[in-house]
Scaffold this motif. Structure first.
Motif: not given
Length: 546
Positions: A382-395
């Protein structure tokens, strides 16, 4: 739009808020020992906090800034839109709040899986949640760009991109560190700040008229910008008489009513409550807050027309977002404008965090539900997905700032109404509903809505369209008006066209939804015919009609 003093005040207040909220978010991390702690704050959110967080989920840049200008420009007709949003809360209160909490799931996939094949249920949950996350997040990123330009005076595209990227990173940190509890605290702070600012502005406007509401309305009517067809500000027709068809205007009201309460990130708030009774109380209190909020917005809109003059603010739709900042400057000067700027910033960051925790929960939980139980591994995922999804959406959101994607807001709500609402209603209340019905309603609803959107004025043929330079639209309605009925019909046809029956699954769901039995003991058992089951669970018998 803003002067140096207002920008400085906004920056200082935003910095103070960031430090305070970061401290609360970091403190929330100590409570996260299981996936449920991360996803749902351990289901320990009380009715008061949950009501404020639910209310905050309704507050977007458009519901405060744009709606104020919209009512100032179009009067009674625009107020009907705000009424439709407020009425949508009845769906959550009367239909979803208590049953969803009693069932005890973590995602909408947990509800679907009681009635349908687990793989289909999980695929439907992930698909619709991520689809709505992507479209809604892009709209929120665009709103962040508007806040940067309108409230903080950032005119360059590079400056706006940097500021929006910063909002996305902050939202990602909130979810990564604080999980649902940290996100809830941010949403509560957002709700309290919005309530405080709106209350100050409302009292300020009413004080100018010595709290004589009738005088305020008379003044707004007298000073409203003239309408080409002569319609009064306080009477019907000011917007509905110009352009479009009656069906098109009806579709806008329809999408506001059916779609907003069916968004997955709003459903998650019901799951976080301590009980079904508390979930219902949360929804009820939040509904009162939403209704009071929109009444205050109407007072602010009509007050702005009366105090400043309809010719000076919100005269055309592209400038209506400036109505509230101009009114704040008139009432309280630069200091109040600065506070409003910080509020706008928190509105965007809070929404980005709420959307992200919803997407991560579905992506992680719905995948791990079909695997052997590994709570520690699921929490890390869950924490790994948060980092991946959050940063990808930001970009992605930052790169799309130059694209006109505001039309994705009604499309997102249309997708929620078509892909989630029919499937959820059928799952909760129709005994015959099965896997085929779920598949047809969710994916058919998405397809029908996307098809209508492709040939609607939201895609082409209007100034607000995504492709404003071309025109190939064939219908003049918002997608939900066709997408939602189509999804209900497809779900019905898919169900009756299949021989699958799952009476035991429906019986289990009814017991859970009505009584809350076993709702706190792990996840709901799946009623699927294939896929993983929780250890020790009993697979209900599937009866096939002959």
């Amino acid at each position: 739009m803003t002067n140096g003093t207002a920008v400085g005040v906004g920056v200082v207040i935003s910095a103070v808020l960031a430090v305070a909220l970061l401290a609360m978010v970091v403190a929330a991390r100590r409570t996260q020992t299981t996936p449920t702690d991360f996803y749902l704050a351990g289901r320990r959110i009380g009715a008061g906090q949950n009501a404020l967080a639910l209310f905050a989920g309704f507050i977007l840049f458009t519901t405060l800034f744009t709606m104020t200008g919209h009512i100032a420009l179009s009067g009674f007709d625009a107020f009907l839109f705000s009424a439709a949003f407020a009425m949508s809360w009845l769906i959550a209160l009367l239909i979803f709040a208590a049953p969803l909490r009693n069932i005890g799931g973590q995602t909408i996939g947990d509800v679907f899986a009681i009635r349908a094949n687990e793989r289909t249920a999980r695929a439907a949950s992930i698909t619709v949640t991520l689809l709505l996350f992507v479209t809604y997040t892009m709209v929120m990123m665009e709103a962040g760009g508007i806040v940067a330009r309108l409230m903080f005076g950032v005119d360059s595209s590079t400056g706006r991109a940097v500021m929006v990227a910063g909002m996305g990173v902050v939202a990602t940190v909130v979810v990564l560190v604080g999980g649902m509890l940290g996100t809830t605290r941010v949403m509560v702070a957002k709700a309290l700040l919005v309530i405080a600012v709106v209350a100050v502005l409302t009292v300020g406007v009413l004080a100018k008229y010595r709290f004589n509401l009738m005088q305020l309305l008379d003044d707004a009517q007298a000073k409203a910008a003239p309408h080409p067809a002569g319609f009064d500000l306080l009477g019907p027709g000011r917007e509905f008489s110009l352009g479009g068809s009656p069906l098109g205007h009806l579709s806008k009201l329809f999408v506001a009513f059916v779609g907003h309460a069916a968004l997955p990130y709003m459903f998650m708030r019901h799951f976080t409550a301590t009980s079904g009774r508390e979930a219902r109380r949360s929804a009820g209190w939040a509904g009162l807050l939403v209704g009071g909020f929109y009444l205050c917005v109407a007072v602010l809109a009509f007050g702005a027309v009366g105090l400043i003059g309809g010719q000076n603010i919100g005269f055309i739709p592209p400038t209506r977002d400036t109505t509230l900042p101009i009114l704040a400057d008139f009432i309280g000067g630069s200091w109040l404008v600065g506070l409003l700027a910080a509020t706008a910033l928190l509105i965007v960051v809070g929404m980005l965090a709420a959307l992200l925790i919803s997407a991560v929960t579905s992506l992680t939980r719905d995948v791990h539900a079909m695997r052997p139980s590994d709570p520690a591994g699921e929490l890390r995922a869950a924490r790994r997905n948060t980092l991946i999804v959050g940063l990808a959406a930001t970009v992605v959101g930052t790169l799309l700032l130059q694209v006109n994607i505001h039309a994705l807001l009604p499309v997102t709500i249309s997708f929620a109404g078509a892909a989630v609402l029919p499937a959820m209603v059928y799952s909760l209340f129709w005994k015959r509903f099965n896997t085929a019905g779920l598949r047809w309603s969710v994916f058919g609803g998405i397809g029908a809505t996307a098809l209508v959107f492709l040939f609607s004025p939201l895609m082409s043929g209007s100034p607000v369209a995504i492709l404003s330079g071309v025109d190939f639209h064939l219908v003049n309605i918002d997608p939900a008006l066709l997408g939602v009925p189509a999804a209900f019909l497809l779900g019905f046809l898919g169900t009756i066209g299949s021989r699958e029956h799952n009476d035991a699954g429906f019986a289990e769901l009814q017991v859970r939804a009505l009584t809350g039995a076993d709702s706190g003991a792990g996840e709901p058992r799946s009623a699927s015919t294939e896929g993983a089951h929780e250890p020790g669970s009993v697979k209900p018998e599937i009866q096939l009609s002959t």
